[in-house]
Each structure stands twice: as C-alpha cells, then as structure tokens.
Design a protein around this motif. Structure first.
Motif, PDB file in Angstrom:
ATOM      1  N   GLN A 157       0.832  -1.204   0.000  1.00 54.39           N
ATOM      2  CA  GLN A 157       0.000   0.000   0.000  1.00 54.39           C
ATOM      3  C   GLN A 157       0.870   1.258   0.000  1.00 54.39           C
ATOM      4  OE1 GLN A 157      -3.230  -0.073  -0.291  1.00 54.39           O
ATOM      5  NE2 GLN A 157      -3.906  -2.083   0.376  1.00 54.39           N
ATOM      6  N   GLN A 158       1.921   1.243   0.812  1.00 55.46           N
ATOM      7  CA  GLN A 158       2.800   2.408   0.907  1.00 55.46           C
ATOM      8  C   GLN A 158       3.562   2.652  -0.390  1.00 55.46           C
ATOM      9  OE1 GLN A 158       5.289   1.389   4.220  1.00 55.46           O
ATOM     10  NE2 GLN A 158       3.629   1.516   5.716  1.00 55.46           N
ATOM     11  N   GLU A 159       4.116   1.583  -0.959  1.00 58.15           N
ATOM     12  CA  GLU A 159       4.951   1.730  -2.149  1.00 58.15           C
ATOM     13  C   GLU A 159       4.130   2.125  -3.373  1.00 58.15           C
ATOM     14  OE1 GLU A 159       7.965   1.964  -2.102  1.00 58.15           O
ATOM     15  OE2 GLU A 159       8.765   0.811  -0.420  1.00 58.15           O
ATOM     16  N   VAL A 160       2.931   1.572  -3.504  1.00 56.71           N
ATOM     17  CA  VAL A 160       2.086   1.931  -4.639  1.00 56.71           C
ATOM     18  C   VAL A 160       1.650   3.386  -4.530  1.00 56.71           C
ATOM     19  CG1 VAL A 160      -0.133   1.509  -5.763  1.00 56.71           C
ATOM     20  CG2 VAL A 160       1.314  -0.408  -5.092  1.00 56.71           C
ATOM     21  N   SER A 161       1.323   3.814  -3.324  1.00 63.81           N
ATOM     22  CA  SER A 161       0.956   5.214  -3.112  1.00 63.81           C
ATOM     23  C   SER A 161       2.107   6.147  -3.502  1.00 63.81           C
ATOM     24  CB  SER A 161       0.573   5.430  -1.643  1.00 63.81           C
ATOM     25  OG  SER A 161       0.272   6.787  -1.402  1.00 63.81           O
ATOM     26  N   ALA A 162       3.331   5.777  -3.099  1.00 61.06           N
ATOM     27  CA  ALA A 162       4.501   6.593  -3.442  1.00 61.06           C
ATOM     28  C   ALA A 162       4.746   6.589  -4.947  1.00 61.06           C
ATOM     29  CB  ALA A 162       5.730   6.064  -2.709  1.00 61.06           C
ATOM     30  N   THR A 274      -3.937   0.977  -7.916  1.00 61.35           N
ATOM     31  CA  THR A 274      -3.977   0.699  -6.484  1.00 61.35           C
ATOM     32  C   THR A 274      -3.277  -0.627  -6.247  1.00 61.35           C
ATOM     33  OG1 THR A 274      -6.038  -0.565  -6.500  1.00 61.35           O
ATOM     34  CG2 THR A 274      -6.232   1.838  -6.331  1.00 61.35           C
ATOM     35  N   PHE A 275      -2.881  -0.851  -5.022  1.00 62.27           N
ATOM     36  CA  PHE A 275      -2.214  -2.108  -4.677  1.00 62.27           C
ATOM     37  C   PHE A 275      -3.152  -3.297  -4.909  1.00 62.27           C
ATOM     38  CE2 PHE A 275      -1.414  -5.390  -1.435  1.00 62.27           C
ATOM     39  CZ  PHE A 275      -0.146  -5.792  -1.836  1.00 62.27           C
ATOM     40  N   ASP A 276      -4.419  -3.143  -4.549  1.00 63.65           N
ATOM     41  CA  ASP A 276      -5.367  -4.249  -4.709  1.00 63.65           C
ATOM     42  C   ASP A 276      -5.541  -4.633  -6.174  1.00 63.65           C
ATOM     43  OD1 ASP A 276      -5.763  -4.428  -2.003  1.00 63.65           O
ATOM     44  OD2 ASP A 276      -7.485  -3.073  -1.990  1.00 63.65           O
ATOM     45  N   ILE A 277      -5.583  -3.629  -7.059  1.00 64.75           N
ATOM     46  CA  ILE A 277      -5.709  -3.924  -8.486  1.00 64.75           C
ATOM     47  C   ILE A 277      -4.475  -4.656  -8.992  1.00 64.75           C
ATOM     48  CG2 ILE A 277      -5.752  -2.885 -10.780  1.00 64.75           C
ATOM     49  CD1 ILE A 277      -8.457  -2.942  -9.488  1.00 64.75           C
ATOM     50  N   GLU A 281      -4.546  -8.442 -10.642  1.00 64.75           N
ATOM     51  CA  GLU A 281      -4.033  -8.716 -11.983  1.00 64.75           C
ATOM     52  C   GLU A 281      -2.906  -9.748 -11.940  1.00 64.75           C
ATOM     53  OE1 GLU A 281      -5.062  -4.550 -14.285  1.00 64.75           O
ATOM     54  OE2 GLU A 281      -2.989  -4.949 -13.703  1.00 64.75           O
ATOM     55  N   ALA A 282      -1.998  -9.602 -10.974  1.00 64.72           N
ATOM     56  CA  ALA A 282      -0.904 -10.569 -10.862  1.00 64.72           C
ATOM     57  C   ALA A 282      -1.452 -11.955 -10.536  1.00 64.72           C
ATOM     58  CB  ALA A 282       0.092 -10.111  -9.788  1.00 64.72           C
ATOM     59  N   ASP A 283      -2.469 -12.010  -9.677  1.00 67.20           N
ATOM     60  CA  ASP A 283      -3.079 -13.291  -9.330  1.00 67.20           C
ATOM     61  C   ASP A 283      -3.741 -13.928 -10.553  1.00 67.20           C
ATOM     62  OD1 ASP A 283      -4.190 -15.172  -7.099  1.00 67.20           O
ATOM     63  OD2 ASP A 283      -5.948 -14.594  -8.265  1.00 67.20           O
ATOM     64  N   ARG A 344     -14.914  -6.540 -19.993  1.00 63.59           N
ATOM     65  CA  ARG A 344     -13.535  -7.046 -20.005  1.00 63.59           C
ATOM     66  C   ARG A 344     -12.765  -6.563 -18.781  1.00 63.59           C
ATOM     67  NH1 ARG A 344     -13.373  -5.364 -25.801  1.00 63.59           N
ATOM     68  NH2 ARG A 344     -13.892  -7.198 -27.037  1.00 63.59           N
ATOM     69  N   TYR A 345     -13.053  -5.331 -18.373  1.00 63.27           N
ATOM     70  CA  TYR A 345     -12.363  -4.797 -17.208  1.00 63.27           C
ATOM     71  C   TYR A 345     -12.861  -5.436 -15.917  1.00 63.27           C
ATOM     72  CZ  TYR A 345     -10.344  -1.405 -14.006  1.00 63.27           C
ATOM     73  OH  TYR A 345      -9.625  -0.823 -12.994  1.00 63.27           O
ATOM     74  N   LEU A 346     -14.163  -5.716 -15.880  1.00 57.30           N
ATOM     75  CA  LEU A 346     -14.763  -6.281 -14.667  1.00 57.30           C
ATOM     76  C   LEU A 346     -14.439  -7.763 -14.472  1.00 57.30           C
ATOM     77  CD1 LEU A 346     -18.361  -4.758 -14.562  1.00 57.30           C
ATOM     78  CD2 LEU A 346     -16.672  -4.631 -12.739  1.00 57.30           C
ATOM     79  N   LEU A 347     -14.233  -8.503 -15.552  1.00 63.29           N
ATOM     80  CA  LEU A 347     -14.076  -9.953 -15.451  1.00 63.29           C
ATOM     81  C   LEU A 347     -12.990 -10.390 -14.470  1.00 63.29           C
ATOM     82  CD1 LEU A 347     -14.708 -11.347 -19.043  1.00 63.29           C
ATOM     83  CD2 LEU A 347     -15.869 -11.989 -16.934  1.00 63.29           C
ATOM     84  N   PRO A 348     -11.765  -9.804 -14.521  1.00 64.14           N
ATOM     85  CA  PRO A 348     -10.747 -10.240 -13.548  1.00 64.14           C
ATOM     86  C   PRO A 348     -11.173 -10.025 -12.102  1.00 64.14           C
ATOM     87  CG  PRO A 348      -9.761  -8.929 -15.303  1.00 64.14           C
ATOM     88  CD  PRO A 348     -11.237  -8.797 -15.453  1.00 64.14           C
ATOM     89  N   ILE A 349     -11.909  -8.912 -11.852  1.00 65.02           N
ATOM     90  CA  ILE A 349     -12.361  -8.623 -10.488  1.00 65.02           C
ATOM     91  C   ILE A 349     -13.430  -9.627 -10.059  1.00 65.02           C
ATOM     92  CG2 ILE A 349     -13.433  -6.868  -9.010  1.00 65.02           C
ATOM     93  CD1 ILE A 349     -12.255  -4.749 -10.879  1.00 65.02           C
TER      94      ILE A 349
END
Length: 374
Positions: A157-162, A274-277, A281-283, A344-349
C-alpha cells in the motif's frame, strides 16, 4: 538426551568430510556441502546451523567468498555465526589472511589432529542466538525468514501510493511452486519445508535491496519491484524460473524436479493504480500460468494497460468510477463496444472475488470470458 548442535562442514574433498564425521560425528549433528554456493543455500534454509567449518579452495564459491557472504548477510543470526577456515599448510597465506580479515573466526590446518579439531569445536560451537525483537518476528515468515503476508500488504500500500505520487514504474510479481500438493503427498514435511526455503533463497538472492520479497501463502511468494517496468520484471522472472529448474531434489530413492509459475502485473507511470488492483491482476496472470501446466511466466499484456485508456462517454476509464459516472447521466449511454470494454475490465475482479467468496459463478464467468475475450 540433549539434542546435538548442528555444524556445517564445507569441503570439496569427500575424504576431509569423512574425517570430520569420524572426529566430530558423535558430539555434533554434521551437515555437509561440497562448495560455498551449496553451503550458502543450506545456511539460508537451515536455521539450526550453529557454526561453519569451511575449506578455502573450492569450486563455484571458495571459502573467502563464503565468509564474505556470511559477514555481510542481512540475517543477523547468519552474520554472527562462527566460521572456522580449514586450510592446508601449503595454501596461500595471503588468501588465509584475507579470509580472516573478511571475518573468519579462526582456522585449523590440514591434516588436522583430532584433539585439536575437537577443541576448536568446543570453543566455537554454541547454541544459536535466536533473540529477535517482537517487532521483527511479527513481520517475518518463520520458515523462510522473508517478509510475511501482513507486512507485504502494508508495504505494498505504501509503495504503490509513493509510485503514484512520483509517477514511477512499478511491478508486482507472484510466484507459486508448481504441483505443491503432489509434492506434499510424495515427501515428508521436513523435505517440503526445505524445498520452500530453497525457492525463497533463490528469489531473495536475485532481487535488489530496495525490492520487497515475501512468502504470502504456503506455496506462494510475492515481489514488489521498485522502478521496474514490464521488461525488467520478465527478465527477473526468467532468471528465477531457470535457476529453480536446474536444481534436482533427492529424497531417499526419489528425485524431484521443481518448477515455478509466475504472474506479473506491471503498469507504466502514466497509469494510476492501487495495490489491490495490482494484486488481482498478478493473481489472474499467475493462475493463467498454472493452467498452462506450470513452469511458465504470464506478464501484463499491453491490453491490460490500454484498456484503462479507452474512452467511455468522453472520459478516460482508469477505474470503474468513470464508467459509473457515465451511467449516472441520464442523457448518455454506453455503446455496445463500450459496454464490452467495461465487461472485459470487470471480469478479472469478478473472477477474483468469486474465488474468495465461493459464489459458484465459475460457469458464468467462463462463458463471459469466452464471449468477450480480447
């Protein structure tokens, strides 16, 4: 009966290793390595090693190089281990002095006297100091000594924000050990733990100090790579995959080849994230790599980045908020093509959330993927 203290003996000569076993085997639990590289792997996997006896002249990594790695280790316990050089009388005295300067604790000469060798062991082999602060323990995975899942998420969270503030590149990499459940069925728990530690060692040895490495599940590791784009993260993943593939694990009469799967999410600096996104995506990419049979790398596709720039109702779709803003306007509608882009954008979520909540939408999501695949 008191448990024996464990000592690592490093020498490319089988004769010398047998001599150690004959002289010290009754009093100590001896672990053997044929060169410095193997010894370094063992030290990062086995937290019970109390001291190291190492030859000076060995292939791959010599005694001086091993001493340097130990004394510069970030692991305070490894850094503090006693290291006793085993050197022949005819060895280069300059090399011996250099190793002592690098931090070797003491040395013994070959061929060694059994009484003298025992006295050195008694002097230096002590129970390993495991005094770690509660704060550090809370951040560490106890098996691999890497960061744990909680720390990785906080750091992420910290690194993505930075990275967002400074418009910097960043990559998030997820790695899993292929066929972990089959390995668990075919091996004992001690060997399985050793495999996990070894893979963790390979990963941590390939990254930079500014990167973050964590074990986030029993068979899964995660990396945060700072100022790293798609190409750099793919190159790193390739090195890791090949290094793991080159190792053969032997257990009794069985041999095991270990492979890994890698999913990468890497976004350019001009794209907000965001970190969660990144994690989702990586998952998704990791699961795709596993579904291909493992031993593969699935990185971010250019479409992953481009989809965020597609215009819907005159606005750039960075996240779903922009699409929702369009839908909120009664006088604007999404075209069929624009609606397909939202799906297409929603499918991964949806896929990710279904995996967590077990909603039973597998068939519907597969159908949508087939119909709207890019």
């Amino acid at each position: 009966m008191t448990e024996k203290m464990r000592v690592l003996v490093v020498d490319d000569s089988k004769v010398v290793r047998k001599a150690f076993s004959r002289i010290l085997g009754e009093e100590y639990d001896l672990v053997e390595a044929e060169n410095g590289e193997d010894a370094w792997d063992i030290l990062n996997q086995d937290e019970e090693i109390c001291a190291v006896f190492t030859d000076l002249n060995m292939p791959h990594l010599d005694g001086q190089g091993l001493v340097t790695r130990i004394r510069t280790s970030e692991d305070k316990e490894i850094k503090a281990l006693p290291v006793i050089l085993v050197t022949a009388a005819g060895d280069d005295t300059g090399t011996t002095k250099a190793a002592l300067t690098a931090g070797a604790t003491d040395y013994v000469l070959k061929p060694f006297d059994s009484v003298f060798l025992k006295s050195k062991a008694q002097a230096y082999v002590k129970p390993r100091d495991k005094a770690l602060s509660e704060t550090k323990l809370a951040m560490l995975d106890p098996l691999t000594r890497l960061a744990n899942k909680t720390y990785f998420h906080e750091r992420g969270q910290q690194e993505v924000s930075a990275a967002n503030r400074h418009k910097a590149e960043m990559a998030l990499v997820l790695i899993s050990i292929d066929n972990y459940m089959q390995l668990a069925e075919q091996t004992d728990n001690k060997l399985l733990r050793g495999i996990v530690r070894k893979v963790g060692t390979y990963i941590s040895s390939e990254v930079r100090l500014e990167d973050t490495v964590a074990r986030v599940d029993k068979d899964r590791f995660a990396l945060l790579l700072m100022d790293t784009g798609l190409r750099g993260s793919i190159e790193l993943a390739g090195r890791l995959k090949e290094r793991v593939r080159q190792k053969t694990i032997r257990h009794k009469e069985k041999t095991f080849k270990i492979t890994i799967s890698v999913g990468i999410s890497a976004l350019p600096p001009e794209v907000n994230r965001t970190f969660d996104i990144l994690m989702m995506e990586a998952d998704r990419h990791l699961r795709e790599a596993v579904s291909k049979g493992g031993d593969s790398i699935v990185p971010s596709k250019s479409g992953d980045e481009q989809n965020r720039k597609e215009k819907i109702g005159g606005g750039v779709v960075s996240f779903l908020d922009d699409a929702m803003a369009v839908l909120a306007k009664r006088d604007e509608k999404l075209s069929p093509e624009q609606a397909r882009e939202v799906i297409r954008y929603l499918l991964p979520i949806l896929d990710y959330c279904d995996g967590i909540l077990k909603l039973g939408f597998d068939d519907q999501i597969k159908s949508l993927k087939t119909k709207y695949k890019s």
